[in-house]
Each structure stands twice: as structure tokens, then as C-alpha cells.
Design a protein around this motif. Structure first.
Motif, short mmCIF file in Angstrom:
data_model
loop_
_atom_site.label_atom_id
_atom_site.label_comp_id
_atom_site.label_asym_id
_atom_site.label_seq_id
_atom_site.Cartn_x
_atom_site.Cartn_y
_atom_site.Cartn_z
N GLY A 28 45.78 40.70 -30.86
CA GLY A 28 46.36 39.38 -31.11
C GLY A 28 47.80 39.49 -31.54
O GLY A 28 48.67 38.72 -31.09
N PHE A 29 48.09 40.45 -32.44
CA PHE A 29 49.46 40.68 -32.88
C PHE A 29 50.33 41.11 -31.71
O PHE A 29 51.44 40.61 -31.53
CB PHE A 29 49.48 41.76 -33.97
CG PHE A 29 50.83 42.01 -34.59
CD1 PHE A 29 51.20 41.39 -35.77
CD2 PHE A 29 51.74 42.88 -33.99
CE1 PHE A 29 52.44 41.62 -36.35
CE2 PHE A 29 52.99 43.11 -34.56
CZ PHE A 29 53.33 42.48 -35.74
N MET A 30 49.83 42.03 -30.87
CA MET A 30 50.62 42.55 -29.75
C MET A 30 50.91 41.46 -28.72
O MET A 30 52.04 41.33 -28.23
CB MET A 30 49.89 43.71 -29.10
CG MET A 30 50.67 44.36 -27.96
SD MET A 30 49.82 45.78 -27.22
CE MET A 30 49.90 46.96 -28.57
N ASP A 31 49.90 40.67 -28.38
CA ASP A 31 50.12 39.61 -27.38
C ASP A 31 51.12 38.58 -27.90
O ASP A 31 52.00 38.11 -27.16
CB ASP A 31 48.80 38.93 -27.03
CG ASP A 31 47.86 39.83 -26.25
OD1 ASP A 31 48.34 40.86 -25.72
OD2 ASP A 31 46.66 39.52 -26.18
N ALA A 32 51.00 38.22 -29.19
CA ALA A 32 51.94 37.26 -29.78
C ALA A 32 53.33 37.86 -29.86
O ALA A 32 54.33 37.16 -29.67
CB ALA A 32 51.46 36.83 -31.16
N TRP A 33 53.42 39.16 -30.15
CA TRP A 33 54.72 39.85 -30.19
C TRP A 33 55.42 39.73 -28.84
O TRP A 33 56.62 39.44 -28.78
CB TRP A 33 54.50 41.31 -30.56
CG TRP A 33 55.70 42.04 -31.07
CD1 TRP A 33 55.99 42.35 -32.37
CD2 TRP A 33 56.79 42.59 -30.29
NE1 TRP A 33 57.19 43.04 -32.46
CE2 TRP A 33 57.70 43.20 -31.20
CE3 TRP A 33 57.10 42.61 -28.94
CZ2 TRP A 33 58.87 43.82 -30.79
CZ3 TRP A 33 58.27 43.23 -28.51
CH2 TRP A 33 59.14 43.83 -29.43
N ARG A 34 54.68 39.96 -27.76
CA ARG A 34 55.27 39.88 -26.42
C ARG A 34 55.78 38.46 -26.15
O ARG A 34 56.87 38.27 -25.59
CB ARG A 34 54.24 40.28 -25.36
CG ARG A 34 53.86 41.76 -25.39
CD ARG A 34 53.08 42.11 -24.12
NE ARG A 34 52.67 43.49 -24.12
CZ ARG A 34 51.44 43.92 -24.44
NH1 ARG A 34 50.52 43.02 -24.81
NH2 ARG A 34 51.13 45.19 -24.41
N THR A 35 54.98 37.46 -26.54
CA THR A 35 55.42 36.07 -26.34
C THR A 35 56.68 35.79 -27.15
O THR A 35 57.64 35.17 -26.66
CB THR A 35 54.30 35.10 -26.77
OG1 THR A 35 53.14 35.34 -25.99
CG2 THR A 35 54.74 33.66 -26.59
N GLY A 36 56.69 36.24 -28.41
CA GLY A 36 57.87 36.03 -29.25
C GLY A 36 59.10 36.73 -28.71
O GLY A 36 60.21 36.18 -28.75
N ALA A 37 58.93 37.94 -28.20
CA ALA A 37 60.07 38.68 -27.64
C ALA A 37 60.66 37.95 -26.45
O ALA A 37 61.89 37.87 -26.29
CB ALA A 37 59.63 40.09 -27.25
N ALA A 38 59.80 37.40 -25.59
CA ALA A 38 60.30 36.64 -24.43
C ALA A 38 61.01 35.37 -24.89
O ALA A 38 62.07 35.01 -24.36
CB ALA A 38 59.14 36.30 -23.50
N ASP A 39 60.44 34.69 -25.89
CA ASP A 39 61.07 33.47 -26.41
C ASP A 39 62.41 33.79 -27.07
O ASP A 39 63.40 33.06 -26.90
CB ASP A 39 60.15 32.78 -27.42
CG ASP A 39 58.95 32.13 -26.77
OD1 ASP A 39 58.94 31.97 -25.53
OD2 ASP A 39 58.00 31.78 -27.50
#
Length: 230
Positions: free
Chosen positions: A47-58
Motif C-alpha cells: 500500500g505504501f509503495m503503490d501510493a508512493w508511485r502515485t505521489g511521485a507521478a503527481d
């Protein structure tokens, strides 16, 4: 306008959801990485990793439209391409010595300010969400009792040399810091005094203004100091 954290929601005994922390950590990396969207670090929590990827793209998308930000973290301090300096907007004694400001991002200096303004705040989740916690402290209920509540806060910082492990997030990242102050003049004086006795020295001020939930702040370098790191 910068994107907001989509994972923020009701908090539990451990604070905000771990996905909210992951998104913010990724956002901080993305908004300071003009070359490409950064890769997510290895972690055992998907969950942390998937959200991290979304945050990095944003964050990377916001960096391209809102302006890239310099990130304070372990290792040498470098200004990302496209992070343009602008007038600091400060006035009064000493203002000419801190005449420029750089948009910046990163939790370590905000964690120090948060500790000063809200002793005992749990670092277990403010590592990633320090900006959100600090804004709540300064603008929420009881903020009038906080010194400097609602106004700019300043933290004198020196970008080297390393200071080792101490439990202090800035020392551990390799930076000296002074005292949190609501006075630009007092903080500037402390940074200037440190510049005269430390070699090498790359001093300046972290300026925090409680605007939103991001880990945003301004870096005001002491222009009379050695700015080769910038």
C-alpha cells in the motif's frame, strides 16, 4: 495549484493511513526530480509503495507546471534544474543579506519546527506528513497560544558539515541548525554568527508559512556566505 493527498482520511491510533504517508514521500521526491519520475524505494508494504508511485507521478507533474523544488535530504545539497531563485520579500535589518528565496520541499526541517511548537508530537507518522501536522498545530484550535502562530517561522540552517547520529532529523541528514524563531531578524543574526565560526559554511534560513498540507518551505541563503553548494 499543487495536487492534494488523495489518501488522507480519518485517523486511527497510529495517525493517518500509511498510504497517505507513502503518497507524500513520493510527492516530495517527484516535485524535486525534473529528469524523470523517480522509482519507488523497496518496502514490505504494498500500500505504501503503490501510493508512493502515485505521489511521485503527481509531484513530477506539479514540478513541471508549478515549478521544481529543492529537496533537503541526506547527501550534498543541489538545486534541481529549473528551480529558479526569486526575491525573498523580506524587509528590515539584514534583509539584503537574505535577498533571494528558493522553493523547497522536505520534511526534516519541518519536523524540527514541529518539535519546537508541539513537543511530544509522534515522529512515527510525521516523518512523511510533517507539513500537515505543523499547519494543524499553527492554524488549528489553540494556535493563538503558540508563539508565532499563523505567521512565518524561521530556522537557521547550515548545509554542512555532517554532524552524525543524534536523534535530530537535521543533524542526521548532515546539517547544523539553530533555534526556531518567529523573528526574521533574530534568526538571520544566528545564521550570520554561525557563518563566521564554521568552515565550510553554507548558511541560510528555512522559512515556513502555514499555507497547506505539503512539506513546502522557502530556502533563504545567506548571500554573503559560500553558496557553491547551490
Amino acid at each position: 495549484m499543487p495536487r492534494t493527498n488523495p489518501y488522507l482520511g480519518p485517523e486511527n491510533a497510529f495517525g493517518p493511513p500509511i498510504e497517505a504517508r507513502g503518497w507524500q514521500a513520493g510527492y516530495d521526491a517527484g516535485v524535486s526530480s525534473p529528469d524523470a519520475v523517480p522509482e519507488a524505494p523497496p518496502t514490505r508494504n504494498p500500500g505504501f509503495m503503490d501510493a508512493w508511485r502515485t505521489g511521485a507521478a503527481d509531484g513530477h507533474a506539479d514540478g513541471g507546471t508549478e515549478g521544481w523544488r529543492w529537496r533537503l535530504g541526506p547527501g550534498p545539497a543541489t538545486r534541481p534544474p529549473g528551480a529558479e531563485a526569486r526575491s525573498s520579500g523580506e524587509t528590515g535589518p539584514g534583509a539584503s543579506d537574505f535577498g533571494i528565496a528558493l522553493k523547497s520541499v522536505g520534511a526534516p526541517p519541518l519536523r524540527l519546527i514541529l518539535r519546537d511548537r508541539a513537543p511530544g508530537t509522534a515522529d512515527v507518522w510525521t516523518v512523511q506528513l510533517a507539513g500537515r501536522a505543523l499547519r494543524q498545530v499553527l492554524t488549528g484550535a489553540g494556535s493563538q497560544e503558540q508563539p508565532g502562530g499563523g505567521g512565518p517561522l524561521y530556522l537557521p540552517v547550515c548545509l554542512g558539515p555532517a554532524h552524525g547520529l543524534s536523534g535530530d532529523p537535521l543533524h542526521e541528514a548532515g546539517y547544523w541548525h539553530g533555534s526556531v524563531s518567529g523573528s526574521f531578524a533574530a534568526a538571520g543574526q544566528e545564521a550570520a554568527e554561525h557563518a563566521m565560526v564554521r568552515v565550510p559554511h553554507f548558511p541560510g534560513l528555512v522559512r515556513y508559512r502555514p499555507v497547506d498540507d505539503h512539506n513546502f518551505w522557502d530556502w533563504l541563503p545567506l548571500e554573503q556566505g559560500d553558496l557553491t553548494l547551490l
